[in-house]
Scaffold this motif. Structure first.
Motif, short mmCIF file in Angstrom:
data_model
loop_
_atom_site.label_atom_id
_atom_site.label_comp_id
_atom_site.label_asym_id
_atom_site.label_seq_id
_atom_site.Cartn_x
_atom_site.Cartn_y
_atom_site.Cartn_z
N THR A 99 0.83 -1.21 0.00
CA THR A 99 0.00 0.00 0.00
C THR A 99 0.86 1.25 0.00
N THR A 100 0.42 2.25 -0.74
CA THR A 100 1.16 3.50 -0.83
C THR A 100 1.12 4.29 0.47
N SER A 101 0.12 4.02 1.32
CA SER A 101 0.02 4.77 2.58
C SER A 101 1.05 4.29 3.61
N LYS A 102 1.53 3.04 3.45
CA LYS A 102 2.57 2.51 4.33
C LYS A 102 3.60 1.75 3.49
N PRO A 103 4.36 2.49 2.68
CA PRO A 103 5.26 1.83 1.72
C PRO A 103 6.38 1.02 2.36
N ASP A 104 6.73 1.33 3.61
CA ASP A 104 7.83 0.62 4.26
C ASP A 104 7.37 -0.60 5.05
N GLN A 105 6.08 -0.82 5.12
CA GLN A 105 5.57 -1.96 5.89
C GLN A 105 5.26 -3.12 4.95
N PRO A 106 5.91 -4.27 5.12
CA PRO A 106 5.67 -5.40 4.21
C PRO A 106 4.25 -5.93 4.34
N PRO A 107 3.65 -6.33 3.23
CA PRO A 107 2.28 -6.83 3.29
C PRO A 107 2.21 -8.19 3.99
N ALA A 108 1.12 -8.40 4.70
CA ALA A 108 0.94 -9.65 5.42
C ALA A 108 0.56 -10.79 4.49
N GLY A 109 -0.21 -10.47 3.46
CA GLY A 109 -0.65 -11.49 2.52
C GLY A 109 -2.00 -12.09 2.89
N VAL A 110 -2.58 -12.77 1.92
CA VAL A 110 -3.94 -13.32 2.08
C VAL A 110 -3.97 -14.46 3.10
N GLU A 111 -2.95 -15.31 3.11
CA GLU A 111 -2.98 -16.44 4.04
C GLU A 111 -2.87 -15.97 5.49
N THR A 112 -2.11 -14.91 5.72
CA THR A 112 -2.04 -14.36 7.08
C THR A 112 -3.37 -13.73 7.47
N LEU A 113 -4.02 -13.08 6.51
CA LEU A 113 -5.37 -12.56 6.76
C LEU A 113 -6.30 -13.70 7.12
N ARG A 114 -6.23 -14.80 6.39
CA ARG A 114 -7.09 -15.95 6.65
C ARG A 114 -6.88 -16.47 8.08
N ALA A 115 -5.61 -16.60 8.46
CA ALA A 115 -5.28 -17.10 9.79
C ALA A 115 -5.78 -16.14 10.87
N PHE A 116 -5.65 -14.83 10.62
CA PHE A 116 -6.12 -13.85 11.60
C PHE A 116 -7.63 -13.93 11.76
N CYS A 117 -8.35 -14.08 10.66
CA CYS A 117 -9.81 -14.17 10.73
C CYS A 117 -10.24 -15.36 11.57
N ARG A 118 -9.50 -16.47 11.47
CA ARG A 118 -9.83 -17.65 12.28
C ARG A 118 -9.61 -17.37 13.77
N VAL A 119 -8.49 -16.73 14.09
CA VAL A 119 -8.17 -16.43 15.49
C VAL A 119 -9.16 -15.40 16.05
N ALA A 120 -9.53 -14.42 15.25
CA ALA A 120 -10.39 -13.33 15.71
C ALA A 120 -11.84 -13.75 15.88
N SER A 121 -12.27 -14.77 15.16
CA SER A 121 -13.67 -15.20 15.19
C SER A 121 -14.17 -15.38 16.64
N PRO A 122 -15.40 -14.90 16.91
CA PRO A 122 -16.45 -14.45 16.00
C PRO A 122 -16.45 -12.94 15.73
N VAL A 123 -15.44 -12.21 16.19
CA VAL A 123 -15.38 -10.78 15.92
C VAL A 123 -15.05 -10.58 14.43
N PRO A 124 -15.83 -9.80 13.70
CA PRO A 124 -15.59 -9.63 12.26
C PRO A 124 -14.32 -8.84 11.97
N VAL A 125 -13.73 -9.15 10.81
CA VAL A 125 -12.49 -8.53 10.37
C VAL A 125 -12.72 -7.83 9.04
N LEU A 126 -12.18 -6.61 8.91
CA LEU A 126 -12.15 -5.92 7.63
C LEU A 126 -10.72 -5.87 7.15
N ALA A 127 -10.49 -6.27 5.90
CA ALA A 127 -9.15 -6.25 5.31
C ALA A 127 -8.81 -4.84 4.87
#
Length: 210
Positions: free
Chosen positions: A135-163
């Motif tokens: 993302t251009t708003s945080k160019p120095d921060q490496p992206p987490a990727g879709v699989e990390t998002l998937r894992a976070f959504c599982r851990v966070a459940s049932p609280v909803p997550v917005l990517a």
């Protein structure tokens, strides 16, 4: 817990203390966005509070059912009767909830798995997880990727997550498939020449992958 606005598209109105940026947020709401998140890391406290006080009624004039949340400044959210969003620094989720009450929409900015079950997130209604993509708003921060998002959504459940982070309309389906309830968007709407058209593109993508 407060429920998320529908559709679950949060516009990150970064730099909203600028009149031009505030106008873009209003145009997005006119196009169908029903959640505007007020953020400006550079604004002084008084300027932030004043701009929020002026913009919130403009957004509600554009759409009576719009939800407005405030980044970090829980005092501003409390004073204006808005939702709030906290993170690693500043008030915790529990502290914010005590100030804002049970009905206020309250979120947390997360960047790693441990935050989904940490002490600071108690009482939150949703998470922003970022950055998923470059993302251009945080160019120095490496992206987490879709699989990390998937894992976070599982851990966070049932609280909803917005990517959040590098989200385009074409990437909405990937994020939804990974378990995200919705998406949060900054540059894709705030930094384009046609914010209304851009907002509609995200809304269509969410409707197609509801």
């Amino acid at each position: 817990m407060a429920s998320l606005p529908h559709p679950p598209l949060a516009l990150i109105a970064d730099g909203f203390t600028s009149d031009a940026r505030a106008d873009r947020a209003v145009k997005a709401v006119q196009a169908g966005v029903r959640w505007v998140h007020l953020r400006d890391h550079e604004a002084k406290p008084k300027a932030f509070a004043t701009a929020a006080r002026l913009l919130a009624p403009r957004l509600r004039s554009a759409a009576a059912d719009v939800t407005v949340t405030v980044n970090s400044r829980v005092d501003v959210a409390e004073a204006l009767g808005l939702g709030a969003h906290v993170g690693r620094r500043g008030p915790s989720g529990r502290e914010a909830r005590e100030r804002l009450g049970a009905k206020a929409l309250l979120g947390y900015s997360a960047h790693e798995h441990a935050e989904a079950k940490g002490d600071r997130t108690q009482g939150v209604d949703y998470y922003f997880f970022s950055p998923v993509f470059p993302t251009t708003s945080k160019p120095d921060q490496p992206p987490a990727g879709v699989e990390t998002l998937r894992a976070f959504c599982r851990v966070a459940s049932p609280v909803p997550v917005l990517a959040l982070g590098g989200i385009t309309p074409e990437r909405v389906s990937v994020c939804r498939g990974a378990g995200a309830r919705g998406v949060a968007v900054l540059s894709g709407i705030m930094d384009v020449d046609t914010p209304r058209a851009a907002a509609r593109a995200y809304l269509r993508a969410l409707a197609e992958h509801a």
